[in-house]
Design a protein around this motif. Structure first.
Motif, PDB file in Angstrom:
ATOM      1  N   ALA A 195      -0.923  11.139   2.826  1.00 22.48           N
ATOM      2  CA  ALA A 195      -1.158  10.562   1.494  1.00 22.48           C
ATOM      3  C   ALA A 195      -0.219   9.392   1.199  1.00 22.48           C
ATOM      4  O   ALA A 195      -0.472   8.604   0.293  1.00 22.48           O
ATOM      5  CB  ALA A 195      -1.021  11.637   0.416  1.00 22.48           C
ATOM      6  N   ILE A 196       0.843   9.258   2.002  1.00 18.14           N
ATOM      7  CA  ILE A 196       1.761   8.117   1.818  1.00 18.14           C
ATOM      8  C   ILE A 196       1.471   6.999   2.820  1.00 18.14           C
ATOM      9  O   ILE A 196       1.363   5.832   2.467  1.00 18.14           O
ATOM     10  CB  ILE A 196       3.237   8.555   1.968  1.00 18.14           C
ATOM     11  CG1 ILE A 196       3.619   9.548   0.867  1.00 18.14           C
ATOM     12  CG2 ILE A 196       4.168   7.339   1.946  1.00 18.14           C
ATOM     13  CD1 ILE A 196       4.994  10.202   1.071  1.00 18.14           C
ATOM     14  N   PHE A 197       1.345   7.390   4.105  1.00 24.24           N
ATOM     15  CA  PHE A 197       1.268   6.380   5.164  1.00 24.24           C
ATOM     16  C   PHE A 197      -0.143   6.147   5.692  1.00 24.24           C
ATOM     17  O   PHE A 197      -0.395   5.193   6.412  1.00 24.24           O
ATOM     18  CB  PHE A 197       2.180   6.790   6.331  1.00 24.24           C
ATOM     19  CG  PHE A 197       3.638   6.877   5.966  1.00 24.24           C
ATOM     20  CD1 PHE A 197       4.384   5.727   5.730  1.00 24.24           C
ATOM     21  CD2 PHE A 197       4.279   8.101   5.845  1.00 24.24           C
ATOM     22  CE1 PHE A 197       5.730   5.802   5.395  1.00 24.24           C
ATOM     23  CE2 PHE A 197       5.624   8.191   5.511  1.00 24.24           C
ATOM     24  CZ  PHE A 197       6.351   7.039   5.281  1.00 24.24           C
ATOM     25  N   ALA A 253       1.326   7.209  -6.354  1.00 27.14           N
ATOM     26  CA  ALA A 253       0.229   8.164  -6.594  1.00 27.14           C
ATOM     27  C   ALA A 253       0.661   9.588  -6.234  1.00 27.14           C
ATOM     28  O   ALA A 253       0.336  10.549  -6.950  1.00 27.14           O
ATOM     29  CB  ALA A 253      -1.003   7.751  -5.776  1.00 27.14           C
ATOM     30  N   VAL A 254       1.403   9.736  -5.136  1.00 29.97           N
ATOM     31  CA  VAL A 254       1.859  11.078  -4.737  1.00 29.97           C
ATOM     32  C   VAL A 254       2.857  11.617  -5.759  1.00 29.97           C
ATOM     33  O   VAL A 254       2.790  12.789  -6.146  1.00 29.97           O
ATOM     34  CB  VAL A 254       2.475  11.044  -3.318  1.00 29.97           C
ATOM     35  CG1 VAL A 254       3.211  12.347  -3.009  1.00 29.97           C
ATOM     36  CG2 VAL A 254       1.381  10.801  -2.273  1.00 29.97           C
ATOM     37  N   ARG A 255       3.749  10.758  -6.219  1.00 34.64           N
ATOM     38  CA  ARG A 255       4.708  11.212  -7.244  1.00 34.64           C
ATOM     39  C   ARG A 255       3.972  11.653  -8.502  1.00 34.64           C
ATOM     40  O   ARG A 255       4.369  12.636  -9.153  1.00 34.64           O
ATOM     41  CB  ARG A 255       5.713  10.099  -7.569  1.00 34.64           C
ATOM     42  CG  ARG A 255       6.671   9.806  -6.423  1.00 34.64           C
ATOM     43  CD  ARG A 255       7.806   8.853  -6.879  1.00 34.64           C
ATOM     44  NE  ARG A 255       8.561   8.333  -5.733  1.00 34.64           N
ATOM     45  CZ  ARG A 255       8.619   7.040  -5.393  1.00 34.64           C
ATOM     46  NH1 ARG A 255       7.985   6.118  -6.113  1.00 34.64           N
ATOM     47  NH2 ARG A 255       9.327   6.672  -4.349  1.00 34.64           N
ATOM     48  N   ALA A 279       0.840  -1.210   0.000  1.00 31.52           N
ATOM     49  CA  ALA A 279       0.000   0.000   0.000  1.00 31.52           C
ATOM     50  C   ALA A 279       0.866   1.248   0.000  1.00 31.52           C
ATOM     51  O   ALA A 279       0.573   2.220  -0.705  1.00 31.52           O
ATOM     52  CB  ALA A 279      -0.916  -0.027   1.219  1.00 31.52           C
ATOM     53  N   ILE A 280       1.947   1.213   0.757  1.00 35.09           N
ATOM     54  CA  ILE A 280       2.801   2.401   0.828  1.00 35.09           C
ATOM     55  C   ILE A 280       3.473   2.657  -0.523  1.00 35.09           C
ATOM     56  O   ILE A 280       3.545   3.802  -0.975  1.00 35.09           O
ATOM     57  CB  ILE A 280       3.832   2.257   1.974  1.00 35.09           C
ATOM     58  CG1 ILE A 280       3.103   2.396   3.319  1.00 35.09           C
ATOM     59  CG2 ILE A 280       4.956   3.281   1.851  1.00 35.09           C
ATOM     60  CD1 ILE A 280       3.970   2.138   4.545  1.00 35.09           C
ATOM     61  N   ALA A 281       3.901   1.607  -1.182  1.00 35.07           N
ATOM     62  CA  ALA A 281       4.509   1.777  -2.518  1.00 35.07           C
ATOM     63  C   ALA A 281       3.480   2.344  -3.501  1.00 35.07           C
ATOM     64  O   ALA A 281       3.797   3.236  -4.298  1.00 35.07           O
ATOM     65  CB  ALA A 281       5.065   0.450  -3.022  1.00 35.07           C
ATOM     66  N   ASP A 282       2.247   1.833  -3.429  1.00 35.24           N
ATOM     67  CA  ASP A 282       1.168   2.374  -4.288  1.00 35.24           C
ATOM     68  C   ASP A 282       0.941   3.854  -4.005  1.00 35.24           C
ATOM     69  O   ASP A 282       0.797   4.663  -4.919  1.00 35.24           O
ATOM     70  CB  ASP A 282      -0.168   1.662  -3.988  1.00 35.24           C
ATOM     71  CG  ASP A 282      -0.243   0.298  -4.649  1.00 35.24           C
ATOM     72  OD1 ASP A 282       0.527   0.070  -5.597  1.00 35.24           O
ATOM     73  OD2 ASP A 282      -1.076  -0.518  -4.210  1.00 35.24           O
ATOM     74  N   ILE A 290       8.694   2.945   7.308  1.00 28.03           N
ATOM     75  CA  ILE A 290       9.795   3.703   6.694  1.00 28.03           C
ATOM     76  C   ILE A 290      10.581   2.791   5.749  1.00 28.03           C
ATOM     77  O   ILE A 290      10.925   3.178   4.624  1.00 28.03           O
ATOM     78  CB  ILE A 290      10.707   4.293   7.791  1.00 28.03           C
ATOM     79  CG1 ILE A 290       9.916   5.315   8.618  1.00 28.03           C
ATOM     80  CG2 ILE A 290      11.962   4.918   7.193  1.00 28.03           C
ATOM     81  CD1 ILE A 290      10.648   5.849   9.826  1.00 28.03           C
ATOM     82  N   LEU A 291      10.820   1.554   6.202  1.00 24.78           N
ATOM     83  CA  LEU A 291      11.577   0.620   5.363  1.00 24.78           C
ATOM     84  C   LEU A 291      10.795   0.264   4.103  1.00 24.78           C
ATOM     85  O   LEU A 291      11.381   0.125   3.019  1.00 24.78           O
ATOM     86  CB  LEU A 291      11.931  -0.638   6.170  1.00 24.78           C
ATOM     87  CG  LEU A 291      12.915  -0.361   7.315  1.00 24.78           C
ATOM     88  CD1 LEU A 291      13.119  -1.609   8.173  1.00 24.78           C
ATOM     89  CD2 LEU A 291      14.261   0.149   6.793  1.00 24.78           C
ATOM     90  N   GLU A 292       9.477   0.148   4.237  1.00 26.28           N
ATOM     91  CA  GLU A 292       8.651  -0.122   3.057  1.00 26.28           C
ATOM     92  C   GLU A 292       8.778   1.010   2.042  1.00 26.28           C
ATOM     93  O   GLU A 292       8.897   0.775   0.839  1.00 26.28           O
ATOM     94  CB  GLU A 292       7.183  -0.229   3.497  1.00 26.28           C
ATOM     95  CG  GLU A 292       6.525  -1.523   3.111  1.00 26.28           C
ATOM     96  CD  GLU A 292       5.097  -1.574   3.653  1.00 26.28           C
ATOM     97  OE1 GLU A 292       4.950  -1.898   4.858  1.00 26.28           O
ATOM     98  OE2 GLU A 292       4.163  -1.285   2.880  1.00 26.28           O
ATOM     99  N   ALA A 293       8.723   2.240   2.552  1.00 33.94           N
ATOM    100  CA  ALA A 293       8.860   3.396   1.657  1.00 33.94           C
ATOM    101  C   ALA A 293      10.262   3.431   1.048  1.00 33.94           C
ATOM    102  O   ALA A 293      10.426   3.716  -0.147  1.00 33.94           O
ATOM    103  CB  ALA A 293       8.571   4.688   2.421  1.00 33.94           C
ATOM    104  N   ALA A 294      11.268   3.110   1.862  1.00 36.63           N
ATOM    105  CA  ALA A 294      12.647   3.112   1.355  1.00 36.63           C
ATOM    106  C   ALA A 294      12.808   2.053   0.259  1.00 36.63           C
ATOM    107  O   ALA A 294      13.463   2.296  -0.764  1.00 36.63           O
ATOM    108  CB  ALA A 294      13.632   2.871   2.493  1.00 36.63           C
TER     109      ALA A 294
END
Ligand SMILES: *Cc1c(COP(=O)(O)O)cnc(C)c1O
Length: 229
Positions: free
Chosen positions: A221-223, A10-12, A3-6, A43-47
């Protein structure tokens, strides 16, 4: 994808669309992922999804996370209110501070920045909403504060930051961002080489990008929605 990658994707896309709509190149806007209240796993998922700059608001929470994450080349931005008794940890651990509002705290951060690190990158927070309860220096104090802070050896002054009052219409959202950009341009015209406008959050990033944001600070919008309990 997680979900975080999605959400990051979307934010990008929102940033890129907003940039292109006003004739800017999308790569002139950096995304700062605001991870306050979220655990290391997020945080690691986003990284893992390619995000490398993270923003934290609370000193202890931030330095605990920085210490716990090793072997990744992440950049840490302190974006919350900063008390002088906590400045040392920030000077020693963070890469950026966006929320400087008086000279005293800047002088402490400069003196406390370890010599083996690059200067701390800083932005001055300006109160453009006109709300007396909000943080940030007054707009007419910003040029003088910038001039003094630019002379501090442990800091590198990059620009200005603001957190305007939330409003719904994009036209109303653009006004305080435009005001911040005008202050920024005034200070640049006076000879200080500022290159950063830190403005725009989950609900108003389009307005901020339209007015020239170079860093948008995005949490929800990310987390997802934060739970402070
Ligand atoms: C929490 C916070 C953000 C992120 O806000 P969202 O609405 O969750 O995107 C950005 N900037 C600052 C200073 C914050 O405290």
């Amino acid at each position: 994808m997680s979900a975080i990658a999605d959400n990051l994707q979307a934010v990008r896309a929102r940033i890129a669309n907003a940039a292109v709509a006003t004739g800017r190149s999308p790569d002139t806007v950096r995304l700062l992922a605001v991870s306050k209240t979220w655990p290391l796993s997020c945080i690691l998922e986003a990284a893992d999804a390619g995000q490398c700059a993270f923003g934290e608001n609370y000193v202890q929470e931030g330095i605990d996370k920085i210490a716990a994450i090793t072997g990744r080349n992440l950049e840490w931005h302190f974006i919350g209110p900063l008390q002088s008794n906590k400045s040392r940890s920030v000077a020693e651990r963070f890469d950026w501070v966006h929320s400087i509002e008086r000279l005293k705290i800047a002088e402490r951060l400069s003196a406390q920045r370890p010599a083996y690190l690059a200067p701390l990158q800083v932005c001055i927070q300006v109160n453009v909403s006109g709300e007396t309860s909000k943080s940030g220096c007054a707009p007419d104090e910003a040029p003088g504060l910038c001039k003094s802070i630019a002379a501090l050896p442990g800091l590198r002054l990059r620009g200005l930051m603001a957190i305007p009052e939330p409003t719904d219409s994009i036209d109303a959202q653009r006004l305080p961002f435009r005001q911040l950009r005008q202050i920024y341009e005034h200070i640049r015209a006076a000879g200080l080489p500022l290159d950063t406008l830190s403005m725009g959050m989950s609900h108003d990033l389009e307005a901020a990008v339209a007015e020239g944001a170079t860093i948008v600070r995005i949490g929800t919008a990310i987390f997802g929605e934060r739970n402070y309990a």
